[in-house]
Design an enzyme around this catalytic site. Structure first.
Site, PDB file in Angstrom:
ATOM      1  N   GLU A   1       0.887  -1.636   0.255  1.00 26.74           N
ATOM      2  CA  GLU A   1       0.015   0.185  -0.145  1.00 26.74           C
ATOM      3  C   GLU A   1       0.524   1.396   0.358  1.00 26.74           C
ATOM      4  O   GLU A   1       0.596   2.097  -0.451  1.00 26.74           O
ATOM      5  CB  GLU A   1      -1.394  -0.131   1.444  1.00 26.74           C
ATOM      6  CG  GLU A   1      -2.115  -1.034   1.457  1.00 26.74           C
ATOM      7  CD  GLU A   1      -1.753  -2.488   1.704  1.00 26.74           C
ATOM      8  OE1 GLU A   1      -0.313  -2.642   1.436  1.00 26.74           O
ATOM      9  OE2 GLU A   1      -2.467  -3.891   1.798  1.00 26.74           O
TER      10      GLU A   1
ATOM     11  N   PHE B   1     -11.573  -6.939  14.087  1.00 24.51           N
ATOM     12  CA  PHE B   1     -10.381  -7.483  13.303  1.00 24.51           C
ATOM     13  C   PHE B   1      -9.688  -6.260  12.405  1.00 24.51           C
ATOM     14  O   PHE B   1     -11.032  -5.621  11.458  1.00 24.51           O
ATOM     15  CB  PHE B   1     -10.088  -8.306  12.827  1.00 24.51           C
ATOM     16  CG  PHE B   1      -9.729  -8.998  12.014  1.00 24.51           C
ATOM     17  CD1 PHE B   1      -7.973  -9.440  11.913  1.00 24.51           C
ATOM     18  CD2 PHE B   1      -9.893  -9.103  10.504  1.00 24.51           C
ATOM     19  CE1 PHE B   1      -7.507  -9.605  11.260  1.00 24.51           C
ATOM     20  CE2 PHE B   1      -9.204  -9.854   9.868  1.00 24.51           C
ATOM     21  CZ  PHE B   1      -7.528  -9.731  10.277  1.00 24.51           C
ATOM     22  N   GLN B   2      -8.713  -5.968  12.293  1.00 24.08           N
ATOM     23  CA  GLN B   2      -8.385  -5.053  11.358  1.00 24.08           C
ATOM     24  C   GLN B   2      -8.790  -3.783  11.642  1.00 24.08           C
ATOM     25  O   GLN B   2      -8.921  -2.855  10.949  1.00 24.08           O
ATOM     26  CB  GLN B   2      -8.772  -5.303   9.732  1.00 24.08           C
ATOM     27  CG  GLN B   2      -7.544  -6.636   9.493  1.00 24.08           C
ATOM     28  CD  GLN B   2      -7.013  -6.727   7.908  1.00 24.08           C
ATOM     29  OE1 GLN B   2      -8.203  -7.061   7.133  1.00 24.08           O
ATOM     30  NE2 GLN B   2      -5.837  -7.764   7.819  1.00 24.08           N
TER      31      GLN B   2
ATOM     32  N   LYS C   1     -17.322  -0.504   6.632  1.00 26.59           N
ATOM     33  CA  LYS C   1     -17.859  -1.575   5.033  1.00 26.59           C
ATOM     34  C   LYS C   1     -19.727  -1.599   5.736  1.00 26.59           C
ATOM     35  O   LYS C   1     -20.289  -1.309   4.651  1.00 26.59           O
ATOM     36  CB  LYS C   1     -17.737  -2.832   6.190  1.00 26.59           C
ATOM     37  CG  LYS C   1     -17.250  -3.939   4.808  1.00 26.59           C
ATOM     38  CD  LYS C   1     -17.157  -5.227   5.239  1.00 26.59           C
ATOM     39  CE  LYS C   1     -17.164  -6.755   4.080  1.00 26.59           C
ATOM     40  NZ  LYS C   1     -16.232  -7.110   4.511  1.00 26.59           N
TER      41      LYS C   1
ATOM     42  N   MET D   1      24.614   8.618   1.752  1.00 26.57           N
ATOM     43  CA  MET D   1      24.665  10.305   1.863  1.00 26.57           C
ATOM     44  C   MET D   1      24.793   9.875   2.946  1.00 26.57           C
ATOM     45  O   MET D   1      25.249  10.824   3.433  1.00 26.57           O
ATOM     46  CB  MET D   1      22.530  10.811   1.811  1.00 26.57           C
ATOM     47  CG  MET D   1      22.379  12.181   2.368  1.00 26.57           C
ATOM     48  SD  MET D   1      24.170  12.936   1.538  1.00 26.57           S
ATOM     49  CE  MET D   1      23.085  13.717   0.152  1.00 26.57           C
TER      50      MET D   1
HETATM   51  C1  LIG Z   1      13.074   5.510   4.748  1.00 26.96           C
HETATM   52  C2  LIG Z   1      14.395   6.264   5.316  1.00 26.96           C
HETATM   53  N1  LIG Z   1      14.701   5.882   5.924  1.00 26.96           N
HETATM   54  C3  LIG Z   1      15.693   6.231   5.586  1.00 26.96           C
HETATM   55  C4  LIG Z   1      16.205   7.128   5.517  1.00 26.96           C
HETATM   56  C5  LIG Z   1      17.524   7.609   5.805  1.00 26.96           C
HETATM   57  N2  LIG Z   1      18.223   7.858   4.745  1.00 26.96           N
HETATM   58  C6  LIG Z   1      18.837   9.393   3.883  1.00 26.96           C
HETATM   59  S1  LIG Z   1      19.359   9.148   2.259  1.00 26.96           S
HETATM   60  C7  LIG Z   1      19.914   7.701   2.964  1.00 26.96           C
HETATM   61  C8  LIG Z   1      20.651   6.716   2.036  1.00 26.96           C
HETATM   62  C9  LIG Z   1      20.054   6.220   1.232  1.00 26.96           C
HETATM   63  O1  LIG Z   1      21.268   5.356   0.505  1.00 26.96           O
HETATM   64  P1  LIG Z   1      20.893   4.840  -0.426  1.00 26.96           P
HETATM   65  O2  LIG Z   1      19.026   4.610  -0.944  1.00 26.96           O
HETATM   66  O3  LIG Z   1      21.584   3.841  -0.733  1.00 26.96           O
HETATM   67  O4  LIG Z   1      20.938   6.068  -2.463  1.00 26.96           O
HETATM   68  P2  LIG Z   1      22.464   6.566  -2.212  1.00 26.96           P
HETATM   69  O5  LIG Z   1      23.050   7.615  -0.706  1.00 26.96           O
HETATM   70  O6  LIG Z   1      23.755   6.086  -1.755  1.00 26.96           O
HETATM   71  O7  LIG Z   1      22.557   7.343  -3.188  1.00 26.96           O
HETATM   72  C10 LIG Z   1      19.071   7.154   4.151  1.00 26.96           C
HETATM   73  C11 LIG Z   1      19.208   5.368   5.038  1.00 26.96           C
HETATM   74  C12 LIG Z   1      15.338   7.856   4.680  1.00 26.96           C
HETATM   75  N3  LIG Z   1      15.766   8.940   4.049  1.00 26.96           N
HETATM   76  N4  LIG Z   1      14.028   7.606   4.458  1.00 26.96           N
END
Ligand SMILES: Cc1ncc(C[n+]2csc(CCOP(=O)(O)OP(=O)(O)O)c2C)c(N)n1
Lengths: 187, 562
Positions: free
Chosen positions: B53, B115-116, B165, B478
């Site tokens: 979802e 439920f749910q 529902k 990042m």
């Molecule tokens: C749902 C979620 N969890 C954690 C983060 C924190 N976060 C921001 S950038 C990043 C790294 C992303 O890594 P990747 O997808 O390999 O992309 P890259 O930066 O290497 O291009 C994380 C963990 C986030 N923004 N969203």
């Protein structure tokens, strides 16, 4: 920045969950609501909230804007005490035998302008309307002299000094603007 | 006599009245009656079955962002509604028009931990523009009409309909009236002449005016009004992340991208201009950095449709409340034609610094490992800057935002406000559904790709020609970058051991290719773009690439690391 007491007034549609919509805005910003009172307004189907809190001018402005933004909110604004006539109600439950021991209640009636709502074997109930400091000082004096069994204070209710409540004018204005805009867009 | 239908049918009929022809969804117990009604409307409504979802809501977002229409997502109660939450929150922060309909237990079970059953309205009130529980079939047309009106008008946003529902099963006479007015909500505040006059005066007196362009321009379809305004008074402009593509990349007055990883000149000039004109943007902290040192020298004009944004972060000298579709032409009429040649040329010095310090090495490298920047650049060139770019979150997102170029509006779909990893794949497939004639390129990192890669199944089933470019650095790049810069290179849990992505794509019957060398890149891109079929291009880029320039979080916008 200096904090001070603000009174926020909110007019809303009478729908389920409006109070939650308002309070989450305070929660997000870590603000404590000091008092809250809610009741139907002069206009049918519209509820009026009066909320007080201690905060900064900058913060109250932002909070009010965020409340006003909610779709179910008709209008939100804020005032400081100078702009308002306001009141709170307090009820004091006292043990009747302790009250009788005082000999007389005239002193309290004259000094605090209280009303006596109930005298029975079990208890005596005083009512006082006033500002926070006034209801509080009665509480303190009664606590000392008689002992207070139960105490309850309502949230603030307030009306502005300057003008009449122009919510109905505002609603008419909104309707006119939107009708005009709908007309324009149909072209 | 009017027709009697079930509540579920009334919902379908109402959606059709609102012009809905696409739904992203996932069925379940509490929404089965609606799915059953949908079965009879398959010729009118294209239902796309997501794999989760969250994916359904992000796909609806991608669809809405490129098409300008309201995205619709249909899910069941409980866990399905909670799965949808991330997309709803994302849509709120990025002002995306969305109507999410979730099933709910019957009214007699409400509040009983059935439920749910979860409190969908309670959970979604903080992350929607409006959230409403439909308890009776007679409320359906009213609620749907209102939901679409609210989602699409004013500052757009997500609306939640929590559909019991029992209401789905009740019989009701169907009689649809679109919503044209809500007494408690004025979506388009009237433009005030005195606000326009005040701002016009500031602009007319300005020697160094500078405009910041946000998504408000795109949402209001005011791209042309923006160009007219900027050209008349010769005002240089830069975009926020979500404002990208409101102006073509090669527009003379477009000076680039703002914010933490934005271009140097746009950030530096914020603190050099004398009048700063914010147009449909909200001074996000990723744009402003430290507010105490932000544009203090400038008079600030803030044009926004949302009163609560004005003065929220930055004190404003001249607010203009209202849709920029109306306020921009009103302002253009009141400003003098001007030339600011020296001021505009002065951006060039910073552009040169940025090119020498960052861009040459990131985009035009000739030896060593592949970089994200050169991949993005090659793909924007290969698509003649006409593609829709979708991004996931992280380095891939910032590099895509920096180096992709645009000729058309509504060409950027990215999670700006919420920064949701996993947004990419579902948003890209939604974008392809919303803009079937355009090339849709997604840039994702290996982390974000794996958050929603099950949506490859949706892409396969619907044969959606999404071009996925996976920039694989085997790191949560990042976060690793922050660890390198600010945490002593202590790479705490940011390294990833990855699967064979090509094999994964192939298992979904999606063409895929791995590129590890510069010499292979052009050929692989050509292969990817040769037709309109889905494709996963896996590019192994340098492990420890950095996104520069960078304004550290909470720092002054002129404090730029390169
Ligand atoms: C749902 C979620 N969890 C954690 C983060 C924190 N976060 C921001 S950038 C990043 C790294 C992303 O890594 P990747 O997808 O390999 O992309 P890259 O930066 O290497 O291009 C994380 C963990 C986030 N923004 N969203």
């Amino acid at each position: 920045m200096e904090t001070k007491l603000y009174t926020i007034t909110v007019f809303s549609e009478n729908t389920v969950g409006v109070l939650n919509q308002i309070t989450i805005i305070f929660t997000r910003r870590g603000l404590n609501i000091e008092t809250l009172s809610v009741s139907p307004s002069a206009l049918p189907g519209i509820h009026k909230f009066t909320i007080t809190l201690f905060t900064t001018p900058d913060m109250v402005e932002k909070v009010v804007n965020q409340i006003d933004k909610r779709v179910d909110i008709l209008k939100a604004y804020y005032n400081t005490d100078e702009d308002l006539v306001f009141q709170e109600l307090a009820l004091y439950k006292l043990a009747t035998e302790k009250v009788l021991e005082l000999g007389s209640v005239e002193y309290f009636i004259r000094k605090y302008n209280i009303r006596v709502l109930e005298i029975s074997n079990d208890c005596t109930v005083f009512l006082k309307a006033g500002h926070y400091a006034e209801t509080q000082s009665l509480f303190e004096e009664l606590s000392e002299k008689v002992g207070v069994l139960q105490f309850i204070r309502s949230g603030r209710i307030a009306i502005t000094r300057s003008k009449v409540e122009r919510l109905s004018d505002m609603l008419e204005e909104m309707q006119k603007i939107q009708e005009k805009q709908n007309g324009n867009r149909k072209v | 006599m009017k027709k009697e239908v079930t509540g579920a049918q009334a919902l379908m009929l109402s959606l059709i009245e609102e012009g809905v022809d696409t739904i992203f969804g996932y069925p379940g117990g509490a929404i089965i009656p609606v799915y059953d009604a949908l079965y009879d409307f398959r010729d009118k409504v294209n239902h796309i079955l997501a794999r989760h979802e969250q994916g359904a809501t992000h796909a609806a977002q991608g669809y809405a962002r490129v098409s300008g229409k309201v995205g619709v997502s249909l899910v069941t109660s409980g866990p399905a509604a909670t799965n949808a939450i991330t997309g709803i929150a994302d849509a709120l922060l990025d002002s995306t028009p969305l109507v999410v309909i979730a099933g709910q237990v019957g009214t007699s079970l409400l509040g009983t931990d059935a439920f749910q059953e979860i409190d969908v309205v309670g959970i979604t009130q903080p992350i929607t523009k409006w959230s409403y529980q439909i308890r009776h079939a007679k409320d359906i047309t009213w609620a749907v009409a209102r939901a679409f009106y609210i989602a699409r008008n004013g500052r757009p946003g997500p609306v939640m309909l929590d559909f019991t529902k029992s209401a789905q099963n009740e019989m009701v006479e169907f009689d649809y009236k679109p919503c044209t007015f809500i007494r408690s909500y004025l979506p388009y505040p009237e433009i005030r002449e005195n606000q326009i006059d005040k701002a016009a005066q500031l602009i007319n007196e300005a020697k160094k005016p500078y405009a910041l362009v946000g998504q408000g321009v795109i949402l209001a379809n005011a791209e042309k009004e923006l160009i007219d305004f900027l050209e008349k008074a010769d005002i240089p402009a830069a975009s926020t992340l979500l404002g990208l593509s409101a102006m073509p990349s090669d527009f003379r007055l477009n000076k680039g991208f703002l914010g933490m990883h934005g271009n140097v000149a746009p950030n530096m000039k914020t603190n050099e201009c004398d009048v700063l004109i914010a147009i449909g943007m909200r001074f996000d902290d990723r744009v402003t950095g430290d507010l105490n040192t932000y544009a203090k020298q400038a008079k600030i004009i803030h044009m926004d449709i949302d009163q609560s944004e004005i003065g929220k972060n930055v004190p404003v000298d001249a607010p203009i409340l209202g849709s920029v579709k109306e306020s921009l032409p009103a302002l253009t009429a009141k400003i003098n034609s001007a030339k600011h040649t020296d001021w505009i040329d002065s951006f060039g010095e910073y552009d040169k610094q940025e090119y020498d310090a960052v861009i040459r090495n990131e985009v035009y490298r000739t030896e060593g490992e592949l970089t994200m920047g050169e991949v993005v650049n090659k793909i924007t060139e290969a698509t003649k800057n006409k593609a829709v770019v979708v991004t996931d979150v992280g380095q891939n997102q910032m590099i895509a935002a920096r180096y992709f170029k645009y000729t058309e509006t509504r060409s950027v779909v990215t999670s700006g406000g919420l920064g949701t990893m996993g947004f990419g794949i579902p948003a890209a497939l939604g974008a392809k559904v919303g803009a079937p004639d355009r090339t849709v390129c997604l840039f994702a990192g290996d982390g974000g790709f794996q958050m929603t890669m099950q949506e490859l199944g949706t892409i396969m089933q619907e044969n959606l020609g999404v071009k996925i470019i996976l920039l694989d650095n085997r790191f949560l790049g990042m976060v690793r970058q922050w660890q390198e810069l600010f945490f002593d290179e202590r790479y705490s849990f940011t390294h990833m051991k990855n699967p064979d992505f090509v094999a994964i794509a192939k298992s979904y019957n999606i063409d895929s290719r791995l590129v590890t060398k510069r010499e292979e890149l052009d050929d692989a891109i050509a292969d990817m773009l040769k037709d309109d079929k889905p494709y996963v291009l896996v590019v192994e880029v340098e492990q420890k690439g950095m996104v520069y320039p960078m304004v550290p979080a909470g720092s002054c916008v002129t404090n730029i690391i390169m």
